[in-house]
Design a protein around this motif. Sequence first.
Motif, PDB file in Angstrom:
ATOM      1  N   ALA A 199      48.690 -29.241 -28.518  1.00  0.00           N
ATOM      2  CA  ALA A 199      49.153 -30.484 -29.377  1.00  0.00           C
ATOM      3  C   ALA A 199      48.286 -30.717 -30.660  1.00  0.00           C
ATOM      4  N   VAL A 200      46.974 -30.509 -30.298  1.00  0.00           N
ATOM      5  CA  VAL A 200      45.986 -30.656 -31.597  1.00  0.00           C
ATOM      6  C   VAL A 200      46.376 -29.653 -32.747  1.00  0.00           C
ATOM      7  N   GLY A 201      46.675 -28.383 -32.311  1.00  0.00           N
ATOM      8  CA  GLY A 201      46.943 -27.220 -33.234  1.00  0.00           C
ATOM      9  C   GLY A 201      48.492 -27.645 -34.055  1.00  0.00           C
ATOM     10  N   ASP A 208      49.151 -29.807 -42.328  1.00  0.00           N
ATOM     11  CA  ASP A 208      48.576 -28.740 -43.202  1.00  0.00           C
ATOM     12  C   ASP A 208      47.257 -28.741 -43.241  1.00  0.00           C
ATOM     13  N   LYS A 209      46.403 -28.945 -42.195  1.00  0.00           N
ATOM     14  CA  LYS A 209      45.065 -28.932 -42.323  1.00  0.00           C
ATOM     15  C   LYS A 209      44.189 -28.095 -41.037  1.00  0.00           C
ATOM     16  N   TYR A 210      43.231 -27.455 -41.526  1.00  0.00           N
ATOM     17  CA  TYR A 210      42.587 -26.531 -40.549  1.00  0.00           C
ATOM     18  C   TYR A 210      43.499 -25.387 -40.253  1.00  0.00           C
ATOM     19  N   GLU A 351      55.007 -21.744 -35.763  1.00  0.00           N
ATOM     20  CA  GLU A 351      54.327 -22.641 -36.880  1.00  0.00           C
ATOM     21  C   GLU A 351      55.286 -23.108 -37.854  1.00  0.00           C
ATOM     22  N   LYS A 352      56.485 -22.323 -38.121  1.00  0.00           N
ATOM     23  CA  LYS A 352      57.243 -22.673 -39.093  1.00  0.00           C
ATOM     24  C   LYS A 352      58.306 -23.502 -38.308  1.00  0.00           C
ATOM     25  N   MET A 357      56.802 -27.794 -33.267  1.00  0.00           N
ATOM     26  CA  MET A 357      55.585 -28.606 -33.453  1.00  0.00           C
ATOM     27  C   MET A 357      55.417 -29.903 -32.948  1.00  0.00           C
ATOM     28  N   TRP A 358      56.591 -30.620 -33.463  1.00  0.00           N
ATOM     29  CA  TRP A 358      56.788 -31.934 -32.927  1.00  0.00           C
ATOM     30  C   TRP A 358      56.676 -32.160 -31.147  1.00  0.00           C
TER      31      TRP A 358
END
Length: 454
Positions: A199-201, A208-210, A351-352, A357-358
């Motif tokens: 979830a953090v990833g 768009d961070k880290y 990732e795309k 991701m949600w």
Amino acid sequence: MDALAWHRFQFGFTITYHYLFPQLTMGLAFLIFVFKVIALKRGDPRYHDAARFWARIFGINFVVGVVTGIPMEFQFGTNWSRFSDFSGGVIGITLAMEGMFAFFAESAFLGLFLFGEKKLTPKMHLLSAFMVFFGSWLSGYFIIVTNAFMQHPVGYSVTSSGRLQLSDFWAYLLNPWAIWQYLHNQSASVVTASFVVAAVGAFWTLQDKYRESARICLKVGVIAGLIACLLQVFPTGDMHGKMMAEYQKPALAAMEGKFESGDRAELAIIGQPDVNARKLINPIVVPGILSYLAYGSFGANVKGLNDIPKDQQPDNIELLYYAYHIMVGLGTIFIAIMGLSALLLWRNRLEKTRVMMWVLMLAFPFPYIATTAGWMVAELGRQPWLIYGLQRTIHGTSPTVAAGNVAFTTLGFMGLYLGMGILFLYLISKELAKGPQQSTDLPGAGGQTPVEVK
């Protein structure tokens, strides 16, 4: 509510709130060790960064878990004095071992891991990560052994005064119920931690961070999560269910809403138990599956609640039934989420895929719900026994503690835990905003070019 109901409610509330933290602690301890192993094997400082970030989350979670667990130790004396007097000669041993060995090992090496990275060699720092993992999981085993004795008492004898004493230490410590319950519980803790890490990833990816750290968290979280979800079903869930079918037949019948005994017992996918009418309303069932899951044969006979004496049945059949089905239903959804995520990861599309991701970002609370439901199944299924077949719950309380006193202290615990919960969320949000801190002056990290994460 009478005094017994308040005693049960207070312990149920405090232990449910408390276990929100150890389940993440134990799962994270394993994943942090995995991060460190990969970092040392590949010489990749990004995995060191990930381990360091999650160690900070671990530390906050660990401290809150310790504080919320303290009231339960006192409740053995204040709320459940007759239970402690009756069984202390047995369960006191593992509770003491948990505090003396496992907890201190975990906390001591956690300090080395958090603050000794610049002073230790890479292998010694890896050893400290392993000891944190080992200590937290050993602590979990001692607690599970204690609970397993209450579910399936072995290795004890009764003294002339009517109290229990330990007669076979190894039978008690290696209780078959404890082994399967422990494996099921620990794989559940990895499921929780994996969903949190993923979830953090996903959160960082959507922001768009880290990006490198996000990619690592997604990869490790999804792979570990899928494996742990599958282990929840087989063999740990399967064998734990067979133990329950063998030794807690009333619990099995209540979990499935099965009132009539019979061969080729059906598995209830959905339905509403009507205890007064002694039937399951609006059921969707699969014939023969319950017999097979419980006894390994489609034609096996499964005893229903109507053939079990009333005083041997769980005292809240409806809640037990729904808690079990919530646990199983969520577990099925977890496999689907992690399976689809693993497929997308394998195809380099995870990732795309923003929808995924949600889903991963928003799914992290549900393992907590599933684990809570699972523990409700274990504890409600044991009723009306405190120690199965030996001491009823009504005979384990402190008779001189009035209902009003317990209600007052329960409200106090609720206020205290609310404040701690707010503080916990504040500290975690600060760490998430800070993100992983990249360091190049650590042993094994300086001057190295990280390999591509695939």
